[in-house]
Motif scaffolding. Structure first.
Motif, PDB file in Angstrom:
ATOM      1  N   ASN A 156       0.802  -0.903   0.328  1.00 28.76           N
ATOM      2  CA  ASN A 156      -0.063   0.249   0.360  1.00 28.76           C
ATOM      3  C   ASN A 156       1.011   1.400  -0.202  1.00 28.76           C
ATOM      4  OD1 ASN A 156      -2.263   2.381   0.417  1.00 28.76           O
ATOM      5  ND2 ASN A 156      -1.928   1.209   2.439  1.00 28.76           N
ATOM      6  N   ILE A 157       0.501   2.062  -1.268  1.00 27.14           N
ATOM      7  CA  ILE A 157       1.694   3.261  -0.920  1.00 27.14           C
ATOM      8  C   ILE A 157       1.417   4.076  -1.607  1.00 27.14           C
ATOM      9  CG2 ILE A 157       3.475   3.473  -2.269  1.00 27.14           C
ATOM     10  CD1 ILE A 157       4.523   0.692  -3.181  1.00 27.14           C
ATOM     11  N   HIS A 158       1.271   5.387  -1.110  1.00 22.22           N
ATOM     12  CA  HIS A 158       0.578   6.861  -1.872  1.00 22.22           C
ATOM     13  C   HIS A 158       1.562   7.708  -1.396  1.00 22.22           C
ATOM     14  CE1 HIS A 158      -2.292   9.786  -2.212  1.00 22.22           C
ATOM     15  NE2 HIS A 158      -1.612  10.911  -1.205  1.00 22.22           N
ATOM     16  N   ILE A 159       2.239   8.411  -2.803  1.00 27.24           N
ATOM     17  CA  ILE A 159       2.812   9.483  -2.612  1.00 27.24           C
ATOM     18  C   ILE A 159       2.016  11.106  -3.347  1.00 27.24           C
ATOM     19  CG2 ILE A 159       4.847  10.149  -3.732  1.00 27.24           C
ATOM     20  CD1 ILE A 159       5.795   7.450  -4.200  1.00 27.24           C
ATOM     21  N   GLU A 160       2.566  12.032  -2.707  1.00 24.87           N
ATOM     22  CA  GLU A 160       2.060  13.234  -3.540  1.00 24.87           C
ATOM     23  C   GLU A 160       2.617  14.099  -3.065  1.00 24.87           C
ATOM     24  OE1 GLU A 160      -1.164  15.307  -0.391  1.00 24.87           O
ATOM     25  OE2 GLU A 160      -1.756  13.034  -0.281  1.00 24.87           O
ATOM     26  N   ALA A 161       2.385  15.269  -4.453  1.00 26.08           N
ATOM     27  CA  ALA A 161       3.049  16.203  -4.538  1.00 26.08           C
ATOM     28  C   ALA A 161       2.547  17.119  -3.521  1.00 26.08           C
ATOM     29  CB  ALA A 161       3.368  17.280  -6.057  1.00 26.08           C
ATOM     30  N   SER A 162       3.550  17.710  -2.507  1.00 26.23           N
ATOM     31  CA  SER A 162       3.766  18.497  -1.687  1.00 26.23           C
ATOM     32  C   SER A 162       4.435  20.091  -1.688  1.00 26.23           C
ATOM     33  CB  SER A 162       4.233  18.435  -0.570  1.00 26.23           C
ATOM     34  OG  SER A 162       4.950  19.280   0.327  1.00 26.23           O
ATOM     35  N   THR A 163       3.570  20.961  -1.287  1.00 27.62           N
ATOM     36  CA  THR A 163       3.649  22.172  -1.560  1.00 27.62           C
ATOM     37  C   THR A 163       4.216  23.010  -0.713  1.00 27.62           C
ATOM     38  OG1 THR A 163       2.031  22.806  -0.378  1.00 27.62           O
ATOM     39  CG2 THR A 163       1.032  22.755  -3.254  1.00 27.62           C
ATOM     40  N   THR A 164       4.709  22.839   0.001  1.00 28.58           N
ATOM     41  CA  THR A 164       5.767  22.850   1.194  1.00 28.58           C
ATOM     42  C   THR A 164       7.293  23.221   0.018  1.00 28.58           C
ATOM     43  OG1 THR A 164       5.603  20.800   2.687  1.00 28.58           O
ATOM     44  CG2 THR A 164       7.794  22.008   3.191  1.00 28.58           C
ATOM     45  N   GLY A 165       7.464  25.102   0.998  1.00 31.93           N
ATOM     46  CA  GLY A 165       8.537  25.139   0.082  1.00 31.93           C
ATOM     47  C   GLY A 165       8.534  26.033  -1.375  1.00 31.93           C
ATOM     48  N   MET A 166       6.690  25.671  -1.616  1.00 27.55           N
ATOM     49  CA  MET A 166       6.497  26.718  -2.817  1.00 27.55           C
ATOM     50  C   MET A 166       5.504  28.214  -2.831  1.00 27.55           C
ATOM     51  SD  MET A 166       7.451  24.871  -4.823  1.00 27.55           S
ATOM     52  CE  MET A 166       6.445  25.338  -6.117  1.00 27.55           C
ATOM     53  N   PHE A 167       5.765  28.697  -1.415  1.00 32.91           N
ATOM     54  CA  PHE A 167       5.532  29.511  -0.861  1.00 32.91           C
ATOM     55  C   PHE A 167       5.766  30.392  -0.026  1.00 32.91           C
ATOM     56  CE2 PHE A 167       1.509  27.108  -2.278  1.00 32.91           C
ATOM     57  CZ  PHE A 167       1.167  27.995  -3.066  1.00 32.91           C
ATOM     58  N   GLY A 168       5.620  31.572   0.581  1.00 31.97           N
ATOM     59  CA  GLY A 168       6.380  32.300   1.679  1.00 31.97           C
ATOM     60  C   GLY A 168       7.653  32.147   1.406  1.00 31.97           C
ATOM     61  N   LYS A 169       8.689  32.215   3.181  1.00 31.76           N
ATOM     62  CA  LYS A 169       9.608  32.888   3.081  1.00 31.76           C
ATOM     63  C   LYS A 169      10.625  31.545   2.718  1.00 31.76           C
ATOM     64  CE  LYS A 169      10.118  31.400   8.320  1.00 31.76           C
ATOM     65  NZ  LYS A 169      10.669  31.434   8.978  1.00 31.76           N
ATOM     66  N   GLU A 170      10.147  30.279   2.764  1.00 35.21           N
ATOM     67  CA  GLU A 170      11.254  29.438   2.091  1.00 35.21           C
ATOM     68  C   GLU A 170      11.582  28.777   0.451  1.00 35.21           C
ATOM     69  OE1 GLU A 170       9.839  26.418   5.978  1.00 35.21           O
ATOM     70  OE2 GLU A 170       9.207  25.284   4.060  1.00 35.21           O
ATOM     71  N   GLU A 171      11.277  30.144  -0.269  1.00 38.34           N
ATOM     72  CA  GLU A 171      11.391  30.473  -1.026  1.00 38.34           C
ATOM     73  C   GLU A 171      13.025  30.189  -1.571  1.00 38.34           C
ATOM     74  OE1 GLU A 171       9.106  32.663  -2.814  1.00 38.34           O
ATOM     75  OE2 GLU A 171       7.644  31.430  -2.727  1.00 38.34           O
ATOM     76  N   GLU A 197       6.057  17.531  -9.712  1.00 37.77           N
ATOM     77  CA  GLU A 197       7.031  18.189  -9.784  1.00 37.77           C
ATOM     78  C   GLU A 197       6.802  19.620  -8.981  1.00 37.77           C
ATOM     79  OE1 GLU A 197       7.044  19.775 -14.600  1.00 37.77           O
ATOM     80  OE2 GLU A 197       7.589  17.533 -15.168  1.00 37.77           O
ATOM     81  N   THR A 198       6.502  19.218  -8.110  1.00 31.00           N
ATOM     82  CA  THR A 198       7.080  20.334  -6.257  1.00 31.00           C
ATOM     83  C   THR A 198       8.568  20.078  -6.167  1.00 31.00           C
ATOM     84  OG1 THR A 198       6.002  18.765  -5.106  1.00 31.00           O
ATOM     85  CG2 THR A 198       4.609  20.983  -5.713  1.00 31.00           C
ATOM     86  N   LYS A 199       8.375  20.649  -5.208  1.00 27.92           N
ATOM     87  CA  LYS A 199      10.141  20.542  -4.079  1.00 27.92           C
ATOM     88  C   LYS A 199       9.722  19.116  -3.872  1.00 27.92           C
ATOM     89  CE  LYS A 199      11.629  24.196  -2.521  1.00 27.92           C
ATOM     90  NZ  LYS A 199      12.078  25.217  -1.437  1.00 27.92           N
ATOM     91  N   GLU A 200       8.790  18.790  -2.775  1.00 26.76           N
ATOM     92  CA  GLU A 200       8.847  17.950  -1.857  1.00 26.76           C
ATOM     93  C   GLU A 200       7.648  16.934  -2.263  1.00 26.76           C
ATOM     94  OE1 GLU A 200       9.664  18.608   2.222  1.00 26.76           O
ATOM     95  OE2 GLU A 200       7.550  18.899   2.076  1.00 26.76           O
ATOM     96  N   LEU A 201       8.343  15.870  -2.478  1.00 27.23           N
ATOM     97  CA  LEU A 201       7.425  15.086  -2.130  1.00 27.23           C
ATOM     98  C   LEU A 201       6.647  14.555  -0.652  1.00 27.23           C
ATOM     99  CD1 LEU A 201       7.976  12.601  -5.231  1.00 27.23           C
ATOM    100  CD2 LEU A 201       6.469  14.044  -4.864  1.00 27.23           C
ATOM    101  N   LEU A 202       5.281  14.128  -0.592  1.00 28.04           N
ATOM    102  CA  LEU A 202       5.285  12.955   0.785  1.00 28.04           C
ATOM    103  C   LEU A 202       4.407  11.526   0.402  1.00 28.04           C
ATOM    104  CD1 LEU A 202       2.484  15.744   1.996  1.00 28.04           C
ATOM    105  CD2 LEU A 202       4.687  15.776   2.433  1.00 28.04           C
ATOM    106  N   PHE A 203       5.330  11.108   1.484  1.00 27.49           N
ATOM    107  CA  PHE A 203       4.892   9.225   0.569  1.00 27.49           C
ATOM    108  C   PHE A 203       4.208   8.362   1.564  1.00 27.49           C
ATOM    109  CE2 PHE A 203       9.483   9.407   2.465  1.00 27.49           C
ATOM    110  CZ  PHE A 203       9.376   8.343   3.031  1.00 27.49           C
ATOM    111  N   TYR A 204       3.188   7.823   2.192  1.00 26.64           N
ATOM    112  CA  TYR A 204       2.403   7.217   3.295  1.00 26.64           C
ATOM    113  C   TYR A 204       2.394   5.229   2.067  1.00 26.64           C
ATOM    114  CZ  TYR A 204      -0.647   5.204   6.334  1.00 26.64           C
ATOM    115  OH  TYR A 204      -1.681   4.190   7.164  1.00 26.64           O
ATOM    116  N   VAL A 205       3.021   4.404   3.155  1.00 25.99           N
ATOM    117  CA  VAL A 205       3.161   2.960   3.069  1.00 25.99           C
ATOM    118  C   VAL A 205       2.790   2.553   4.024  1.00 25.99           C
ATOM    119  CG1 VAL A 205       5.333   3.646   1.181  1.00 25.99           C
ATOM    120  CG2 VAL A 205       5.405   2.691   3.769  1.00 25.99           C
ATOM    121  N   SER A 206       2.214   1.247   3.975  1.00 24.05           N
ATOM    122  CA  SER A 206       1.679   0.323   4.767  1.00 24.05           C
ATOM    123  C   SER A 206       2.352  -1.289   4.170  1.00 24.05           C
ATOM    124  CB  SER A 206       0.288   0.690   5.453  1.00 24.05           C
ATOM    125  OG  SER A 206      -0.597   0.698   4.696  1.00 24.05           O
ATOM    126  N   LYS A 207       1.804  -2.139   5.138  1.00 26.57           N
ATOM    127  CA  LYS A 207       2.632  -3.946   4.667  1.00 26.57           C
ATOM    128  C   LYS A 207       0.612  -3.663   3.968  1.00 26.57           C
ATOM    129  CE  LYS A 207       5.089  -3.963   8.927  1.00 26.57           C
ATOM    130  NZ  LYS A 207       5.140  -5.234   9.728  1.00 26.57           N
TER     131      LYS A 207
END
Length: 207
Positions: A156-171, A197-207
């Motif tokens: 069970n693998i879920h991956i999504e694109a994160s907006t972390t660092g795409m806004f605000g002072k972390e640019e 194609e965002t800066k970061e990927l988020l992932f969640y996996v389970s057995k």
């Protein structure tokens, strides 16, 4: 866990590690994806900022970091393993995660984040920014990250694109220049998300 010379990047400091804005996107993902506020262990916890905010939200959270003295915990009680920007630093990620499976025998899920090698600015010159060596040893996109976990035995693998660092002072990586060339920045970021194609990927996996 490899030789690193020179000064630490400016984001690797205690003040930044406890900045709540750093964790907003990930904590929302954590709340949405996990089995619930159970017992967790963060691998590579650094200064403990994420653990701090998870505890505030009701988690029983522990941490482990090779650079720091870790608090004792019973690995058999851990249900959720957290790996926030860790995998890209490992010499042998597949072996490391396989060992985690054996050490945390009763865990039910792994959740985390890492830099995205398909990020548009990263593709331009990976060696000239913080995506490259010596900061990171491995690069992952959605496909290679899924391959990693599937070959370790997670179905069970879920991956999504994160907006972390795409806004605000972390640019950090020249986004100001890119924003100046883009008429509708919010729509552009949404397009990057849809294309992973965002800066970061988020992932969640389970057995």
């Amino acid at each position: 866990n490899y030789p690193f010379t020179g000064s630490r990047p400016f984001w690797y400091n205690k003040e930044n590690n406890f900045d709540p804005k750093r964790w907003e996107v990930f904590l929302e993902f954590l709340d949405r994806m996990t089995i619930g506020k159970s017992i967790s262990c963060e691998i590579g916890c650094g200064f403990g900022g994420l653990i701090h905010y998870m505890k505030q939200l009701g988690w029983e959270s522990y941490g482990n970091d090779h650079n720091k003295e870790s608090e004792e915990f019973d690995s058999n009680r851990i249900k959720t393993i957290v790996m926030h920007h860790v995998i890209e630093h490992l010499r042998k990620p597949m072996d490391f995660i396989s060992n985690l499976k054996n050490q945390f025998k009763n865990h039910q899920e792994i959740i985390g984040a890492l830099p995205n090698s398909d990020y548009i600015l990263c593709k331009k010159d990976i060696k000239s920014n913080w995506y490259g060596y010596p900061h990171h040893l491995h690069y992952f996109n959605k496909e290679s990250l899924e391959y990693l976990f599937r070959n370790v035995g997670y179905n069970n693998i879920h991956i999504e694109a994160s907006t972390t660092g795409m806004f605000g002072k972390e640019e950090w990586l020249g986004l100001d220049e890119l924003k100046a060339q883009t008429n509708d920045w919010d729509s552009y970021v949404k397009e990057l998300q849809d294309n992973f194609e965002t800066k970061e990927l988020l992932f969640y996996v389970s057995k």
